[in-house]
Scaffold this motif. Structure first.
Motif, PDB file in Angstrom:
ATOM      1  N   VAL A 121       0.861  -1.185   0.000  1.00  0.00           N
ATOM      2  CA  VAL A 121       0.000   0.000   0.000  1.00  0.00           C
ATOM      3  C   VAL A 121       0.894   1.231   0.000  1.00  0.00           C
ATOM      4  N   THR A 122       0.729   2.102  -0.992  1.00  0.00           N
ATOM      5  CA  THR A 122       1.582   3.283  -1.099  1.00  0.00           C
ATOM      6  C   THR A 122       0.727   4.552  -1.162  1.00  0.00           C
ATOM      7  N   MET A 123       1.326   5.647  -0.681  1.00  0.00           N
ATOM      8  CA  MET A 123       0.719   6.969  -0.776  1.00  0.00           C
ATOM      9  C   MET A 123       1.723   7.883  -1.476  1.00  0.00           C
ATOM     10  N   ASP A 124       1.420   8.283  -2.688  1.00  0.00           N
ATOM     11  CA  ASP A 124       2.351   9.074  -3.502  1.00  0.00           C
ATOM     12  C   ASP A 124       3.707   8.386  -3.612  1.00  0.00           C
ATOM     13  N   GLY A 125       3.683   7.053  -3.745  1.00  0.00           N
ATOM     14  CA  GLY A 125       4.908   6.290  -3.914  1.00  0.00           C
ATOM     15  C   GLY A 125       5.597   5.880  -2.637  1.00  0.00           C
ATOM     16  N   VAL A 177      -0.697  -4.421  -5.460  1.00  0.00           N
ATOM     17  CA  VAL A 177      -0.372  -3.132  -4.849  1.00  0.00           C
ATOM     18  C   VAL A 177      -1.583  -2.216  -4.926  1.00  0.00           C
ATOM     19  N   ILE A 178      -1.778  -1.422  -3.886  1.00  0.00           N
ATOM     20  CA  ILE A 178      -2.821  -0.398  -3.842  1.00  0.00           C
ATOM     21  C   ILE A 178      -2.126   0.957  -3.861  1.00  0.00           C
ATOM     22  N   VAL A 179      -2.327   1.689  -4.946  1.00  0.00           N
ATOM     23  CA  VAL A 179      -1.638   2.963  -5.159  1.00  0.00           C
ATOM     24  C   VAL A 179      -2.603   4.101  -4.868  1.00  0.00           C
ATOM     25  N   MET A 180      -2.287   4.910  -3.856  1.00  0.00           N
ATOM     26  CA  MET A 180      -3.110   6.060  -3.501  1.00  0.00           C
ATOM     27  C   MET A 180      -2.352   7.350  -3.792  1.00  0.00           C
ATOM     28  N   ARG A 181      -3.089   8.364  -4.204  1.00  0.00           N
ATOM     29  CA  ARG A 181      -2.488   9.661  -4.509  1.00  0.00           C
ATOM     30  C   ARG A 181      -3.261  10.760  -3.780  1.00  0.00           C
ATOM     31  N   GLU A 182      -2.517  11.668  -3.172  1.00  0.00           N
ATOM     32  CA  GLU A 182      -3.143  12.778  -2.469  1.00  0.00           C
ATOM     33  C   GLU A 182      -3.616  13.849  -3.447  1.00  0.00           C
ATOM     34  N   ARG A 183      -4.617  14.611  -3.019  1.00  0.00           N
ATOM     35  CA  ARG A 183      -5.144  15.668  -3.858  1.00  0.00           C
ATOM     36  C   ARG A 183      -4.095  16.741  -4.072  1.00  0.00           C
ATOM     37  N   GLU A 184      -4.166  17.391  -5.219  1.00  0.00           N
ATOM     38  CA  GLU A 184      -3.212  18.424  -5.591  1.00  0.00           C
ATOM     39  C   GLU A 184      -3.764  19.836  -5.424  1.00  0.00           C
ATOM     40  N   SER A 185      -5.079  19.976  -5.317  1.00  0.00           N
ATOM     41  CA  SER A 185      -5.671  21.310  -5.214  1.00  0.00           C
ATOM     42  C   SER A 185      -7.001  21.217  -4.475  1.00  0.00           C
ATOM     43  N   GLY A 186      -7.504  22.390  -4.070  1.00  0.00           N
ATOM     44  CA  GLY A 186      -8.798  22.440  -3.397  1.00  0.00           C
ATOM     45  C   GLY A 186      -8.696  22.100  -1.921  1.00  0.00           C
ATOM     46  N   ALA A 187      -9.841  22.152  -1.267  1.00  0.00           N
ATOM     47  CA  ALA A 187      -9.905  21.871   0.166  1.00  0.00           C
ATOM     48  C   ALA A 187     -11.241  21.226   0.494  1.00  0.00           C
ATOM     49  N   VAL A 188     -11.257  20.387   1.532  1.00  0.00           N
ATOM     50  CA  VAL A 188     -12.478  19.717   1.955  1.00  0.00           C
ATOM     51  C   VAL A 188     -12.414  19.510   3.465  1.00  0.00           C
ATOM     52  N   ALA A 201      -6.761   9.795   5.826  1.00  0.00           N
ATOM     53  CA  ALA A 201      -8.007  10.555   5.694  1.00  0.00           C
ATOM     54  C   ALA A 201      -8.536  10.393   4.269  1.00  0.00           C
ATOM     55  N   PRO A 202      -9.679   9.735   4.061  1.00  0.00           N
ATOM     56  CA  PRO A 202     -10.199   9.558   2.695  1.00  0.00           C
ATOM     57  C   PRO A 202     -10.390  10.879   1.957  1.00  0.00           C
ATOM     58  N   GLU A 203     -10.668  11.956   2.698  1.00  0.00           N
ATOM     59  CA  GLU A 203     -10.872  13.256   2.056  1.00  0.00           C
ATOM     60  C   GLU A 203      -9.593  13.785   1.404  1.00  0.00           C
ATOM     61  N   SER A 204      -8.442  13.255   1.804  1.00  0.00           N
ATOM     62  CA  SER A 204      -7.181  13.744   1.251  1.00  0.00           C
ATOM     63  C   SER A 204      -6.799  13.064  -0.055  1.00  0.00           C
ATOM     64  N   SER A 246      -7.014  10.040  -6.064  1.00  0.00           N
ATOM     65  CA  SER A 246      -7.312   8.852  -6.859  1.00  0.00           C
ATOM     66  C   SER A 246      -6.705   7.632  -6.192  1.00  0.00           C
ATOM     67  N   LEU A 247      -7.150   6.462  -6.630  1.00  0.00           N
ATOM     68  CA  LEU A 247      -6.678   5.191  -6.079  1.00  0.00           C
ATOM     69  C   LEU A 247      -6.712   4.135  -7.168  1.00  0.00           C
ATOM     70  N   ASP A 248      -5.622   3.399  -7.310  1.00  0.00           N
ATOM     71  CA  ASP A 248      -5.523   2.318  -8.291  1.00  0.00           C
ATOM     72  C   ASP A 248      -5.183   1.022  -7.577  1.00  0.00           C
TER      73      ASP A 248
END
Length: 204
Positions: free
Chosen positions: A44-48, A91-102, A65-68, A71-73
């Motif tokens: 499991v990776t987050m931004d590599g 492998v589960i590849v997760m990527r953090e958001r690049e813009s905006g806020a929630v 935090a799912p809000e962060s 995308s997920l592959d």
């Protein structure tokens, strides 16, 4: 996060209970039901950056935090070969958001409360992305009735996690992630750093 992943075909957790009540050392995840155990056989990776525990391979899902997420592959089986020996079943590849806020806040039964948020802001070539998660629950007693003993205590949860990422672009016109196409300039970010500080306590 782990409960959402169980809805995907061929994804299985070692324990039926979610990370809200299971001990982190039993939160292993596996793809295609290959060697499921508390240790886990999926990377499991987050931004590599790997999120698996270096000793047992399990993942503290409550730190994410799912809000962060942007995308997920999910890559199953042999297609995960380039990721190394840690991706035995995929492998589960997760990527953090690049813009905006929630921002998300909620309350639930049994003393449950949750506050989570994520945001990103640019300062010229520098882009800062921060996310945080707080979760609390008084839990429940899994064993009920006359079979309940002194060792059967509520599965309470107290989780606090945060992450901070800094991206430094090579040029002021290029985004933090490389972009290419007609009329665009492709340039890799000059520097990227990240930090994650999870603190979770869960009893099972």
């Amino acid at each position: 996060m782990d409960e959402a992943l169980t809805g995907v075909p061929a994804v299985s957790l070692f324990r039926r209970t979610s990370s809200l009540s299971a001990n982190p050392t039993t939160q292993g995840i596996s793809l295609r039901s290959i060697a499921p155990s508390g240790a886990g056989r999926t990377l499991v990776t987050m931004d590599g950056v790997p999120l698996n525990d270096p000793f047992g391979g399990w993942v503290i899902w409550s730190q994410i935090a799912p809000e962060s997420l942007d995308s997920l592959d999910i890559v199953r089986g042999s297609g995960a070969g380039p990721y190394g020996a840690g991706a035995l079943t995929g492998v589960i590849v997760m990527r953090e958001r690049e813009s905006g806020a929630v921002l998300d806040a909620s309350v639930a039964e049994r003393g449950g409360a949750r506050l989570s948020g994520s945001g990103s802001r640019g300062f010229g070539r520098l882009t800062l992305t921060a996310s945080g998660l707080y979760e609390h629950s008084d839990g429940y007693v899994p064993v009920r009735g006359p079979e309940r003993g002194a060792a059967d205590t509520p599965t309470d949860l107290e989780s606090l996690g945060g992450a901070l990422r800094a991206d430094w672009a090579a040029t002021t016109t290029s985004p933090s992630r490389p972009a290419s196409g007609p009329g665009r300039t492709s340039a890799a970010p000059g520097w990227r750093g990240r930090g994650r500080n999870p603190a979770a306590r869960s009893t099972a």
